[in-house]
Design a protein around this motif. Structure first.
Motif, mmCIF file in Angstrom:
data_model
loop_
_atom_site.group_PDB
_atom_site.id
_atom_site.type_symbol
_atom_site.label_atom_id
_atom_site.label_comp_id
_atom_site.label_asym_id
_atom_site.label_seq_id
_atom_site.Cartn_x
_atom_site.Cartn_y
_atom_site.Cartn_z
ATOM 1 N N THR A 178 -6.035 -39.599 148.258
ATOM 2 C CA THR A 178 -5.235 -39.701 147.033
ATOM 3 C C THR A 178 -3.812 -39.236 147.311
ATOM 4 N N MET A 179 -2.911 -39.580 146.410
ATOM 5 C CA MET A 179 -1.512 -39.184 146.522
ATOM 6 C C MET A 179 -1.152 -38.316 145.322
ATOM 7 N N ASN A 180 -0.723 -37.073 145.598
ATOM 8 C CA ASN A 180 -0.420 -36.135 144.511
ATOM 9 C C ASN A 180 1.070 -35.836 144.481
ATOM 10 N N LEU A 181 1.800 -36.575 143.655
ATOM 11 C CA LEU A 181 3.236 -36.360 143.534
ATOM 12 C C LEU A 181 3.570 -35.740 142.175
ATOM 13 N N THR A 182 3.120 -36.419 141.114
ATOM 14 C CA THR A 182 3.567 -36.104 139.764
ATOM 15 C C THR A 182 3.034 -34.769 139.260
ATOM 16 N N GLU A 183 3.880 -34.058 138.519
ATOM 17 C CA GLU A 183 3.480 -32.863 137.779
ATOM 18 C C GLU A 183 3.971 -33.053 136.354
ATOM 19 N N PRO A 184 3.471 -32.258 135.419
ATOM 20 C CA PRO A 184 3.868 -32.494 134.023
ATOM 21 C C PRO A 184 5.394 -32.567 133.841
ATOM 22 N N GLN A 185 6.124 -31.722 134.550
ATOM 23 C CA GLN A 185 7.588 -31.704 134.388
ATOM 24 C C GLN A 185 8.288 -32.522 135.472
ATOM 25 N N GLY A 220 -1.864 -21.126 160.554
ATOM 26 C CA GLY A 220 -1.545 -22.554 160.630
ATOM 27 C C GLY A 220 -1.871 -23.287 159.347
ATOM 28 N N ALA A 221 -2.768 -22.719 158.534
ATOM 29 C CA ALA A 221 -3.099 -23.363 157.259
ATOM 30 C C ALA A 221 -2.208 -22.807 156.149
ATOM 31 N N TYR A 222 -2.243 -23.441 154.987
ATOM 32 C CA TYR A 222 -1.441 -23.014 153.833
ATOM 33 C C TYR A 222 -2.355 -22.884 152.629
ATOM 34 N N LEU A 223 -1.941 -22.045 151.690
ATOM 35 C CA LEU A 223 -2.673 -21.947 150.429
ATOM 36 C C LEU A 223 -1.845 -22.639 149.348
ATOM 37 N N ILE A 224 -2.454 -23.608 148.686
ATOM 38 C CA ILE A 224 -1.744 -24.434 147.712
ATOM 39 C C ILE A 224 -2.163 -24.019 146.312
ATOM 40 N N THR A 225 -1.173 -23.861 145.418
ATOM 41 C CA THR A 225 -1.477 -23.615 144.006
ATOM 42 C C THR A 225 -0.564 -24.467 143.140
ATOM 43 N N GLY A 226 -1.149 -25.046 142.090
ATOM 44 C CA GLY A 226 -0.336 -25.839 141.165
ATOM 45 C C GLY A 226 -1.162 -26.919 140.493
ATOM 46 N N THR A 227 -0.511 -27.637 139.590
ATOM 47 C CA THR A 227 -1.196 -28.687 138.836
ATOM 48 C C THR A 227 -0.527 -30.031 139.087
ATOM 49 N N LYS A 228 -1.333 -31.025 139.380
ATOM 50 C CA LYS A 228 -0.826 -32.387 139.577
ATOM 51 C C LYS A 228 -1.465 -33.289 138.530
ATOM 52 N N ILE A 229 -0.694 -34.214 138.020
ATOM 53 C CA ILE A 229 -1.253 -35.135 137.021
ATOM 54 C C ILE A 229 -1.102 -36.587 137.481
ATOM 55 N N PHE A 230 -1.805 -37.450 136.761
ATOM 56 C CA PHE A 230 -1.782 -38.902 137.037
ATOM 57 C C PHE A 230 -2.264 -39.205 138.454
ATOM 58 N N ILE A 231 -3.277 -38.511 138.898
ATOM 59 C CA ILE A 231 -3.775 -38.734 140.255
ATOM 60 C C ILE A 231 -4.853 -39.819 140.218
ATOM 61 N N GLY A 285 -11.371 -48.517 134.420
ATOM 62 C CA GLY A 285 -12.435 -48.396 135.415
ATOM 63 C C GLY A 285 -12.107 -47.377 136.491
ATOM 64 N N SER A 286 -10.832 -46.966 136.563
ATOM 65 C CA SER A 286 -10.444 -45.963 137.561
ATOM 66 C C SER A 286 -10.280 -44.616 136.864
ATOM 67 N N ALA A 287 -10.580 -43.548 137.611
ATOM 68 C CA ALA A 287 -10.419 -42.205 137.057
ATOM 69 C C ALA A 287 -9.014 -41.702 137.386
ATOM 70 N N THR A 288 -8.227 -41.395 136.359
ATOM 71 C CA THR A 288 -6.888 -40.834 136.559
ATOM 72 C C THR A 288 -6.980 -39.342 136.280
ATOM 73 N N ALA A 289 -6.826 -38.565 137.339
ATOM 74 C CA ALA A 289 -7.217 -37.157 137.255
ATOM 75 C C ALA A 289 -6.042 -36.210 137.053
ATOM 76 N N VAL A 290 -6.331 -35.120 136.366
ATOM 77 C CA VAL A 290 -5.481 -33.931 136.385
ATOM 78 C C VAL A 290 -6.107 -33.035 137.447
ATOM 79 N N MET A 291 -5.314 -32.627 138.435
ATOM 80 C CA MET A 291 -5.868 -31.837 139.540
ATOM 81 C C MET A 291 -5.299 -30.423 139.502
ATOM 82 N N SER A 292 -6.200 -29.448 139.532
ATOM 83 C CA SER A 292 -5.766 -28.042 139.598
ATOM 84 C C SER A 292 -6.051 -27.510 140.993
ATOM 85 N N TYR A 293 -5.012 -27.071 141.644
ATOM 86 C CA TYR A 293 -5.163 -26.519 142.991
ATOM 87 C C TYR A 293 -5.049 -25.005 142.948
ATOM 88 N N GLY A 294 -6.001 -24.334 143.569
ATOM 89 C CA GLY A 294 -5.884 -22.897 143.803
ATOM 90 C C GLY A 294 -6.053 -22.023 142.586
#
Lengths: 250, 605
Positions: free
Chosen positions: B163-170, B188-199, B263-272
């Motif tokens: 999936t591609m996570n670009l958009t956020e509410p603002q 080497g890894a990262y911890l991601i936090t935030g909300t993405k929409i329209f995924i 037919g497709s699921a458009t998700a709000v994604m919460s990370y972390g």
């Protein structure tokens, strides 16, 4: 065990066919062509036998003009190992001629089993499999809806009027495929890509020493008469009366 | 209900006669991969799969069993699952992938035609592999070898989705507003936090794992676009042997209720939400948006293709209805009073269908031409490659913006052909109208495409050697005008040539205006940008239709009897008389109408 499968290039089953204006045959200009659906089922069955380890090689054959290579390639795409085109040029090749060509190929290829479609959907002749069995002196099991091969025998379930009949035939034999034998698969893309690299040999009736001159003459091909509108009956008594006195069926 | 039949004759014609398939297949990149016969077999098999497997589930996803969300888990219908599995098993999912990781390495042009079929059959379903392949391309071009080896093979064959996570509410069209954070964990890894929409397809149960590509900011990074990096964040962490490990700290917190593509699921994604979702940096820090841009042409052209595809499907649906529905006597046809004829014989239904058909074919011609240029851009001859790449750049906003905008009109005409029943969901016409609406919005709205077209691709495109501005556009439109001049002299198609001449002239004049106006009066130029995109789309579509008509005429003159060729000429003539004629009005709208767009003071709205 080698399996030979004859396939025919026919008008696609979704096409509404029309008679030519001069009534000499079916109008094939710019019409989509495809593999005869019963032959697709035959190819599928042969490929399944190979996947089960029963067959070792599946050879497909088409007797027709050079363009039948397209039809053969479809069979290669779904799992046949190699193909033979019997290039008859532009002449109409009739069931007996096809059976003789196949007999000549059987002599060369020595398959233990020939699986053919029960009939082609263009002329609906339903003859090639039976004729080949007769010419070879082989047992035949036509209209198969289930095939099991073991110990040099094939147990074939066939759809007959009023039920199912199971035959056991010693190999080599000819089997013809009916509609419910299996559901042909879709070709997988990687197999489509590879099909072009599979061997496709060409031969001719002359090379096989077979005379394919037509023996049947088509007198006329015409569209079926247009349906006349039906009538409504007033009640059951009227229906019974009509069936008795007009249609004379009861 | 109609069944989808891929327009193989038009596809083959465009690929062979307009897009240059033969030359493309002889390029070193493809010469050993595929030949013309195999391309033909691929198209036929894809057509069968699209018609028999995908088309029937389109309605299921829309109106019978859309994806269901329950406590972070999204479940699709069993039919969607079954078709997805077969789609992957039969190798269609892997088709656009790189050969090194299990793909087929086919030309863009061939992928384009096959993808048109998937999208005609169901945009909602086809989005899933489309998004995965978008993520695959990003990883392939920018990620480390380790990430590539671990993720690409399973993503390419569809076992895992992407999936591609670009958009956020603002942060919608303006990505500088992105707030999702990525903090290095030290290993080497990262911890991601935030909300993405329209995924799109952000969560579902068709694939066993999902690989999310997430744009996020590192601590103390540049506040602009250069502070944004791209991260790979899997739903399940992958073990080194490729098996699934622990569930990552990310969840689909909701799915949207939408106008179309239900037919497709458009998700709000919460990370972390708990400890931070574990992710890995793709490429270099601060390059996230740049990486997205490298995929932009591809992604935009493919959204444009959705417009073409759904327009085609709506046309087929409307045509089937128009042939079957009997209603009213036909004007000027006395016989029809006693022997009723289907509505296809009403002149205005004809007009609607001609409009749908001719516009769809014009859009398809531009799309296939552009897809062919993508392949030709891989030519070994640098001059040929450069020109093709410049055409891809110029045509991308047209394919995206104009195909999708047109699809809204075309599917609306499809509803109109159905009359009152078109407004009722059971007939199926409305779904195409609803489904295509998003295509003019996502992957850059029409306004963004139009600004790109008039600005970056035209007025701001400077030839480094000559200093000429808008030279690619000028060169292409000159080619159109030269062809029109020639066609105007044609005994049989001269009328089409004359319409194209005038339309090309309008486009050339307007382009000169755009180049002059863009710098000093950017707001006026911007106000005219969407009509300018429309003008470019109409004229280029007319050009390629007219080229097609001339080839069709030559084939007929040489004795061909295929009705397709006659149809192409009739369709082109309709387009010339109904669409090319609009070029003059558009020229005035663009060059004279800008100030009036800005003429009402803000408080007076």
């Amino acid at each position: 065990m080698k399996v030979l499968v004859p396939v025919k290039r026919v008008v696609d089953s979704n096409v509404k066919v029309r008679a030519k204006a001069d009534e000499t045959g079916v109008d094939l200009a710019n019409v989509k062509m495809a593999m005869n659906p019963f032959d697709e089922i035959a190819v599928e069955e042969a490929v399944r036998l190979k996947e089960k380890g029963v067959a070792t090689e599946v050879v497909v054959v088409s007797c027709g003009p050079a363009i039948c290579q397209e039809t053969l390639r479809k069979a290669l795409e779904v799992g046949a190992d190699r193909a033979i085109l019997v290039d008859v040029g532009d002449i109409e090749v009739q069931p007996l001629a096809v059976a003789k060509l196949l007999k000549a190929l059987v002599a060369k290829e020595a398959p233990q089993l020939v699986i053919a479609g029960k009939q082609a959907i263009d002329d609906d002749a339903n003859q090639v499999g039976q004729m080949l069995a007769a010419l070879q002196g082989w047992p035949q099991a036509a209209f198969a809806s289930k095939v099991e091969v073991s110990d040099g025998k094939a147990r074939v379930t066939r759809e007959v009027d009023g039920g199912l009949e199971t035959l056991e035939v010693p190999l080599p034999a000819v089997i013809t495929a009916d509609l419910r034998l299996n559901e042909p698969r879709y070709a997988k893309l990687p197999d489509v890509m590879k099909a072009k690299k599979k061997p496709l040999d060409a031969t001719t009736p002359a090379e096989l020493g077979v005379d394919v001159a037509p023996r049947l003459k088509t007198l006329k091909v015409s569209d079926p008469p247009k349906r006349q509108g039906g009538g409504k009956v007033a009640d059951v008594a009227d229906l019974v009366n009509k069936l008795k006195n007009e249609a004379k069926v009861i | 209900m109609s069944t989808y039949a891929a327009p193989l004759n038009d596809m083959r014609f465009l690929m062979n006669e307009i897009a240059g398939l033969k030359d493309i297949l002889s390029l070193p990149a493809f010469a050993d991969t595929v030949d013309a016969d195999t391309v033909d077999s691929i198209l036929e098999e894809a057509a069968k799969f699209a018609a028999e497997q995908i088309d029937p589930i389109n309605i299921i996803g829309d109106r019978k069993q859309s994806p269901k969300w329950d406590n972070g888990v999204v479940t699709v219908s069993p039919e969607y699952k079954k078709v997805y599995k077969l789609f992957c098993e039969n190798g269609w999912h892997a088709m656009p992938g790189n050969q090194e990781f299990g793909g087929q390495g086919l030309p863009s042009l061939v992928n384009f035609a096959v993808n048109e079929m998937w999208r005609s059959a169901s945009i909602a379903f086809a989005l899933c592999p489309m998004l995965t392949m978008g993520a695959v391309h990003a990883i392939e071009h920018h990620a480390s070898d380790e990430l590539k080896q671990k993720y690409l093979p399973k993503m390419i064959d569809g076992t895992w989705g992407g999936t591609m996570n670009l958009t956020e509410p603002q942060a919608g069209s303006d990505l500088t507003a992105i707030r999702t954070k990525a903090v290095p964990r030290g290993d080497g890894a990262y911890l991601i936090t935030g909300t993405k929409i329209f995924i799109t397809w952000g969560e579902h149960d068709m694939a066993e794992n999902l690989v999310h590509l997430v744009l996020a900011r590192l601590p103390n990074s540049d506040p602009g676009l250069k502070g944004i990096s791209l991260f790979l964040v899997p739903k399940f962490l992958a073990n080194d042997d490729g098996s699934l490990g622990a569930r990552n700290d990310l969840i689909c917190s909701a799915i949207e209720h939408k106008l179309g593509i239900k037919g497709s699921a458009t998700a709000v994604m919460s990370y972390g939400d708990k400890t931070g979702a574990i992710g890995w940096l793709i490429g270099k820090e601060g390059n996230g948006v740049a990486y997205m841009f490298t995929m932009m042409n591809h992604a935009r052209i493919h959204v444009g293709l959705e417009g073409i595809a759904v327009a085609e499907r709506a046309y087929q649906h409307a045509l089937a209805y128009a042939r079957e529905r009997i209603q009213g006597a036909i004007i000027g046809d006395a016989e029809s009073k006693t022997k009723p004829k289907p509505i296809l014989f009403h002149p205005d239904v004809r007009r609607l269908l001609m409009d749908m058909k001719s516009r769809t074919e014009a859009l398809r011609a531009i799309g296939y031409f552009a897809a062919g240029q993508m392949d030709i851009a891989r030519s070994a001859d640098p001059a040929v490659a450069r020109k093709a790449q410049a055409y891809v750049e110029l045509l991308t906003p047209i394919v995206k913006g104009w195909s999708t905008e047109s699809s809204i009109d075309i599917t609306s005409e499809g509803v109109q052909v159905h009359g009152g029943t078109g407004f009722i969901e059971e007939t199926g016409a409305a779904q195409y109208y609803r489904d295509c609406r998003i295509t003019a919005i996502y992957e850059g709205t029409t306004a963004i495409q139009a600004n790109d077209y008039i600005g970056r691709k035209t007025a701001r495109e400077v030839n480094k050697e000559t200093g000429e501005t808008g030279f690619t556009a000028r060169a292409l439109y000159k080619e159109v005008a030269a062809f029109a001049d020639e066609l105007a002299k044609d005994a049989k198609l001269g009328d089409i040539g004359k319409e194209l001449q005038e339309a090309a002239r309008a486009l050339i004049d307007t382009t000169e205006w755009a180049v002059k106006t863009y710098g000093p009066e950017p707001q006026v130029a911007s106000a005219g940008s969407v009509p300018y995109l429309k003008l470019g789309g109409i004229v280029l579509g007319g050009w390629l239709l007219a080229k097609s008509a001339r080839i069709a005429q030559k084939k007929l003159d040489a004795g061909a009897t295929d009705g397709y060729y006659k149809g192409k000429i009739a369709t082109t003539r309709y387009y010339a008389k109904h669409w090319l004629v609009q070029a003059q009005a558009l020229k005035r709208e663009i060059t004279e109408g800008g100030p009036s767009v800005l003429g009402l003071d803000e408080p007076l709205f």
